[in-house]
Design a protein around this motif. Structure first.
Motif, PDB file in Angstrom:
ATOM      1  N   PRO A   1       0.837  -1.216   0.000  1.00 20.17           N
ATOM      2  CA  PRO A   1       0.000   0.000   0.000  1.00 20.17           C
ATOM      3  C   PRO A   1       0.869   1.262   0.000  1.00 20.17           C
ATOM      4  N   CYS A   2       0.452   2.224  -0.769  1.00 20.06           N
ATOM      5  CA  CYS A   2       1.212   3.469  -0.880  1.00 20.06           C
ATOM      6  C   CYS A   2       1.002   4.327   0.366  1.00 20.06           C
ATOM      7  N   PRO A   3       2.060   4.809   0.989  1.00 19.12           N
ATOM      8  CA  PRO A   3       1.897   5.633   2.202  1.00 19.12           C
ATOM      9  C   PRO A   3       1.448   7.057   1.906  1.00 19.12           C
ATOM     10  N   VAL A   4       1.449   7.456   0.637  1.00 16.31           N
ATOM     11  CA  VAL A   4       1.044   8.817   0.252  1.00 16.31           C
ATOM     12  C   VAL A   4      -0.289   8.712  -0.463  1.00 16.31           C
ATOM     13  N   ARG A   5      -1.348   9.229   0.180  1.00 19.32           N
ATOM     14  CA  ARG A   5      -2.677   9.152  -0.409  1.00 19.32           C
ATOM     15  C   ARG A   5      -2.867  10.228  -1.471  1.00 19.32           C
ATOM     16  N   GLU A   6      -3.858  10.005  -2.329  1.00 17.39           N
ATOM     17  CA  GLU A   6      -4.099  10.928  -3.436  1.00 17.39           C
ATOM     18  C   GLU A   6      -4.536  12.301  -2.929  1.00 17.39           C
ATOM     19  N   GLU A   7      -5.334  12.350  -1.868  1.00 11.98           N
ATOM     20  CA  GLU A   7      -5.814  13.640  -1.364  1.00 11.98           C
ATOM     21  C   GLU A   7      -4.691  14.474  -0.755  1.00 11.98           C
ATOM     22  N   GLU A   8      -3.573  13.835  -0.421  1.00 12.68           N
ATOM     23  CA  GLU A   8      -2.444  14.578   0.115  1.00 12.68           C
ATOM     24  C   GLU A   8      -1.648  15.302  -0.969  1.00 12.68           C
ATOM     25  N   MET A   9      -1.962  15.029  -2.235  1.00  8.81           N
ATOM     26  CA  MET A   9      -1.195  15.608  -3.331  1.00  8.81           C
ATOM     27  C   MET A   9      -1.872  16.833  -3.939  1.00  8.81           C
ATOM     28  N   SER A  10      -2.894  17.357  -3.277  1.00 14.33           N
ATOM     29  CA  SER A  10      -3.569  18.547  -3.796  1.00 14.33           C
ATOM     30  C   SER A  10      -2.629  19.753  -3.704  1.00 14.33           C
ATOM     31  N   ARG A  11      -2.432  20.426  -4.829  1.00 12.18           N
ATOM     32  CA  ARG A  11      -1.519  21.568  -4.883  1.00 12.18           C
ATOM     33  C   ARG A  11      -2.250  22.866  -5.207  1.00 12.18           C
ATOM     34  N   LYS A  12      -3.538  22.871  -5.066  1.00 17.49           N
ATOM     35  CA  LYS A  12      -4.302  24.048  -5.441  1.00 17.49           C
ATOM     36  C   LYS A  12      -3.873  25.273  -4.641  1.00 17.49           C
ATOM     37  N   LYS A  13      -3.759  25.112  -3.316  1.00 15.73           N
ATOM     38  CA  LYS A  13      -3.401  26.248  -2.474  1.00 15.73           C
ATOM     39  C   LYS A  13      -1.966  26.693  -2.741  1.00 15.73           C
ATOM     40  N   GLU A  14      -1.065  25.718  -2.899  1.00 18.47           N
ATOM     41  CA  GLU A  14       0.336  26.054  -3.138  1.00 18.47           C
ATOM     42  C   GLU A  14       0.500  26.754  -4.476  1.00 18.47           C
ATOM     43  N   ARG A  15      -0.209  26.290  -5.497  1.00 21.14           N
ATOM     44  CA  ARG A  15      -0.108  26.920  -6.815  1.00 21.14           C
ATOM     45  C   ARG A  15      -0.710  28.316  -6.806  1.00 21.14           C
ATOM     46  N   SER A  16      -1.800  28.477  -6.074  1.00 22.30           N
ATOM     47  CA  SER A  16      -2.413  29.796  -5.992  1.00 22.30           C
ATOM     48  C   SER A  16      -1.481  30.796  -5.331  1.00 22.30           C
ATOM     49  N   GLY A  17      -0.846  30.386  -4.220  1.00 21.71           N
ATOM     50  CA  GLY A  17       0.095  31.281  -3.560  1.00 21.71           C
ATOM     51  C   GLY A  17       1.308  31.571  -4.413  1.00 21.71           C
ATOM     52  N   ARG A  18       1.776  30.561  -5.129  1.00 21.56           N
ATOM     53  CA  ARG A  18       2.942  30.755  -6.000  1.00 21.56           C
ATOM     54  C   ARG A  18       2.603  31.718  -7.134  1.00 21.56           C
ATOM     55  N   LYS A  19       1.428  31.561  -7.713  1.00 27.49           N
ATOM     56  CA  LYS A  19       1.008  32.467  -8.784  1.00 27.49           C
ATOM     57  C   LYS A  19       0.925  33.891  -8.276  1.00 27.49           C
ATOM     58  N   SER A  20       0.406  34.075  -7.090  1.00 24.93           N
ATOM     59  CA  SER A  20       0.295  35.418  -6.526  1.00 24.93           C
ATOM     60  C   SER A  20       1.668  36.037  -6.310  1.00 24.93           C
ATOM     61  N   ARG A  21       2.607  35.246  -5.769  1.00 24.66           N
ATOM     62  CA  ARG A  21       3.957  35.778  -5.530  1.00 24.66           C
ATOM     63  C   ARG A  21       4.668  36.118  -6.839  1.00 24.66           C
ATOM     64  N   ILE A  22       4.514  35.275  -7.847  1.00 24.62           N
ATOM     65  CA  ILE A  22       5.184  35.533  -9.124  1.00 24.62           C
ATOM     66  C   ILE A  22       4.597  36.762  -9.798  1.00 24.62           C
ATOM     67  N   ASP A  23       3.258  36.894  -9.750  1.00 27.65           N
ATOM     68  CA  ASP A  23       2.632  38.073 -10.363  1.00 27.65           C
ATOM     69  C   ASP A  23       3.087  39.355  -9.688  1.00 27.65           C
TER      70      ASP A  23
END
Length: 827
Positions: free
Chosen positions: A393-415
């Motif tokens: 069994p994989c120790p990293v679940r699919e729901e743990e890989m959500s990057r929506k918040k991280e991408r949103s913050g990164r986009k804001s910083r880059i802009d």
């Protein structure tokens, strides 16, 4: 210990690059022989040859000391067995003893035979003179360890240049006179060349690539200082044509950092994993994935699985041997991988370690571990005998890989980063252009001035100092402050800073693509219809492995022509240079790269680190600051974002911008484009104007007098006793003027006392109706009472809203037009 033994010992600790291994195979070092003509001569023949020109000294006292030293040294060597002087030298143990100890051995023998002076120091000096002439005369060939003993080769260079190979050392000296390198580097290189000729025999032109590699390996194994391990000697030998055809054109291949690609086994074994089955599994897994990955990605996967995953588990859970992780073990590992250890200096100068979060909280590494488990599960279905035992069994679940918040913050910083830098780009462009012109004028004026004279440039007076050791560099001093300035280096940095800024802002290239621009990148296209020639810039495949062509604007054409004119050699051709791919760790073939510079006696490409440094230096001279009042910095990739944002804002369709910059996905291109508040406002206003233009024109006709009077009268009719009525224009009241029950009534605050009086009447009537049993009337009165209470509540809410509280939030104009400021006008 011999040089070959030291080389073999060192090679067990150091990984050779494929290039070095191939060179050692094609150009092996010369073996230290035991028999050659000079070493087989008799004692009388050796003395006769070495006491006559070119070995004879002009001064009588040094020549007398040399004669005595030669006689005593030969007498001491004759007591040892051997058919040649080299065999006797090896049998004496003098080579292993070193340059100092062997003289003590010889002095003891001289004292026992009555050949010594009363003062042992005289014997020490004359033995040194005797061994020096034996080495320069190629009678004996000491090993590299003996020759590199401190104090041994100080006068060896002059002796070899005078007696062994005057023409070869004269050619080296001629190159050194025109090279801007410092005297310490040049003298060290000459000593290295003299050492190789002394150890292997022959002249300067007999030195091979293998000899140079052997010397470089020995110096690295000995742990010498960085200045002593400089391979500048190879540079000199290659320049005078002493090395054979096929020898590499650059000395950078000797750099220990350029180890080249290592095997998959070496990638995993450097982490010293305790569990052998898991180690073998990781090797097999990487070998399966290697065909689909480039070398950089393969190293990243090896680091994630070998270091951050399994090595971390072994460090915290000794004896672990299964990929099936317990929930608490997996949770603890994920917490650790989300942080990293950094070292920093405290105010006291102490180095401390601390844990800080990773930039993406380790999500990239979690994704690689998840892919590892999922791949094993899939491969177990296809080949259960090989992979089935490792499926878990994989120790990293699919729901743990959500990057929506991280991408949103990164986009804001880059802009925000782009919005800060786009308005000040003209300031940077003007600054680098002004610095380039001023540095060129200052250098030209200094070159025209005689040493020791003063000259003035742009209203500032400078002094060109006198130099005891003239070099190719031009220096100047400020008479007021005494500050010395290397005008040659300043002009070099100013020019390439200007070239980097101009090419990046006109093309939006990646920094790797910039370093790979060559003379071959300039191509032409003729329009079939008109026959017009369109200059194009060919971008070699880099990150996306997709080539593309860019139209060269007139401004970019001027920049490229200036660069080509600068780097051309005396024959009018762009020199071929060899570059090192730091990502793939391979040496690229020689190409006429545009971004190259003269380094010593060879041309080298400008590395990525040099490009970043020159950008930072240029920005430091602008005085620009960011929103936190700190010095503004630019990375090469910032110009790529600025190029995309400016292009799309000025009308370039996004799908065309995607092709120009080489993105596979248009969403990536739009992610690079910064969003401006004024852009949204202007776009919305333009939409409204377009919508009005498409609406029926009769909706926007001029109203008649009757229609206008009716419209005005509507606002007069909206006024009622308790406030304002909000019913639509042209409609009648459907509530029979029961305003307290109507939701469209907006009560007037001045009518509050009257509404409170009205509340008393329904209460009395409700009490009477309940007492008399009039249930139907009770329900209607309760509706009126609730409506009156609601109107009072509306008045209270309006009163609270009119009370303002300052929360310290910046106004829209403060966040919509953030700019950076310059402390002064760089012009």
């Amino acid at each position: 210990m011999t040089t070959q033994a030291l080389t073999a010992e060192r090679s067990t600790h150091r990984l050779h690059s494929p290039e070095v291994t191939a060179l050692l195979k094609n150009f092996p070092p010369r073996r230290a022989g035991q028999r050659w003509e000079a070493t087989e001569q008799s004692r009388e023949q050796v003395r006769e040859r070495l006491l006559t020109p070119p070995f004879r000294l002009a001064s009588s006292a040094p020549q007398s000391r040399r004669r005595t030293g030669l006689t005593k040294t030969l007498a001491w060597l004759e007591q040892f067995p051997g058919q040649t002087w080299q065999e006797r030298w090896n049998a004496s143990g003098a080579d292993a003893a070193g340059n100092i100890a062997w003289r003590q051995m010889a002095i003891s023998w001289l004292q026992s035979t009555g050949w010594s002076y009363q003062d042992p120091k005289k014997d020490f000096d004359v033995l040194g003179s005797g061994i020096l002439v034996l080495i320069s005369g190629d009678v004996i060939r000491p090993s590299l360890p003996w020759l590199l003993t401190p104090g041994t080769v100080q006068i060896l260079t002059a002796e070899m240049a005078r007696a062994r190979d005057p023409r070869g050392f004269a050619a080296l000296a001629a190159v050194c006179r025109t090279d801007p390198a410092n005297a310490h580097t040049k003298n060290g290189a000459m000593r290295r060349i003299a050492t190789m000729t002394a150890a292997k025999g022959g002249t300067v032109h007999d030195i091979t690539v293998g000899d140079c590699l052997e010397l470089a390996e020995f110096l690295s194994a000995r742990g010498s200082r960085s200045t002593d391990t400089s391979p500048y000697y190879y540079q000199l030998l290659h320049t005078i044509g002493a090395l054979p055809e096929g020898a590499p054109a650059t000395v950078r291949i000797f750099n220990p950092k350029n180890l080249g690609q290592i095997s998959i086994e070496q990638m995993i074994d450097r982490y010293h994993l305790a569990c052998r089955p898991v180690r073998d599994l990781l090797v097999d897994y990487l070998r399966e994935r290697a065909p689909a990955l480039d070398y950089t990605s393969l190293r990243t996967v090896a680091f994630a699985l070998g270091k951050l995953f399994w090595k971390d588990l072994e460090d915290h859970h000794s004896g672990i041997d299964s990929l099936r992780l317990a929930p608490d073990v997996a949770a603890a590992w994920k917490r650790r991988v989300a942080t990293k250890t950094i070292r920093r200096k405290t105010a006291d100068g102490d180095v401390v370690e601390e844990q800080v979060p990773r930039g993406d909280h380790g999500m990239n590494y979690l994704a690689l571990v998840r892919a590892f488990y999922l791949d094993l599960a899939q491969w177990a279905i296809d080949d259960p005998a090989r992979w089935g035992v490792w499926a878990a069994p994989c120790p990293v679940r699919e729901e743990e890989m959500s990057r929506k918040k991280e991408r949103s913050g990164r986009k804001s910083r880059i802009d925000q980063r782009t919005r800060e830098r786009l308005p000040v780009l003209p300031v940077l462009v003007k600054t680098v252009d002004t610095e380039r012109r001023l540095a060129a004028e200052r250098l030209a004026a200094a070159q025209a001035a005689a040493p020791g004279a003063d000259f003035a440039v742009a209203g500032q007076r400078w002094h060109r100092p006198l130099s005891k050791n003239p070099t190719a560099r031009v220096w100047a001093e400020d008479p007021e402050t005494g500050r010395r300035l290397d005008l040659t280096q300043e002009e070099h940095r100013a020019f390439w800073s200007w070239a980097i800024v101009e090419v990046l802002r006109h093309t939006g290239l990646r920094v790797e693509e910039l370093t790979e621009l060559s003379h071959h990148s300039l191509v032409q296209y003729r329009l079939p219809a008109t026959g017009e020639l369109i200059p194009l810039l060919h971008i070699a495949p880099s990150k996306t492995d997709a080539e593309r062509l860019l139209v060269i604007s007139p401004e970019l054409a001027d920049v490229l022509s200036t660069i080509i004119s600068r780097v051309r050699d005396t024959k009018g051709a762009v020199p071929l240079v060899v570059s090192y791919d730091g990502h793939e760790r391979v040496w690229n073939p020689a190409m006429p790269l545009l971004f190259q510079r003269h380094f010593g006696v060879e041309n080298r490409p400008i590395p990525v680190s040099g490009i970043r440094q020159m950008l930072n230096d240029a920005l430091s001279r602008t005085g620009l600051t960011d929103t936190n009042n700190r010095p503004l910095t630019f990375s090469p990739h910032d110009f790529r974002r600025l190029f995309i944002t400016d292009a799309i804002m000025n009308g370039m369709p996004p799908h065309i911008a995607q092709l120009v910059v080489g993105h596979r996905d248009i969403n990536t291109t739009m992610g690079y484009k910064a969003v401006y508040p004024e852009e949204v406002i202007n776009g919305h206003r333009a939409f409204i104007a377009r919508r009005r233009a498409t609406r029926p024109s009769e909706e926007y006709r001029t109203p008649t007098n009757e229609e206008w009077e009716e419209f005005i009268a509507h606002f007069e009719r909206r006024r009622v006793a308790l406030g304002d009525c909000g019913r639509a224009y042209g409609t009648s009241c459907i509530h029979e003027h029961s305003c307290l029950r109507c939701s469209l009534l907006r009560p007037d605050p001045d009518q509050r006392p009257r509404i409170e009086e009205i509340l008393d009447n329904p209460r009395d009537r409700i009490a009477e109706a309940e007492r008399e049993g009039w249930l139907g009337e009770v329900e209607g009165l309760k509706v009126s009472l609730a409506g009156a209470m609601q109107k009072l509540a509306q008045l209270d809410e309006r009163a609270r809203q009119t009370t303002t509280v300052n929360l310290g939030i910046p106004a829209f104009r403060d966040i919509a037009s953030r700019t950076v400021t310059a402390s002064k006008d760089p012009s």
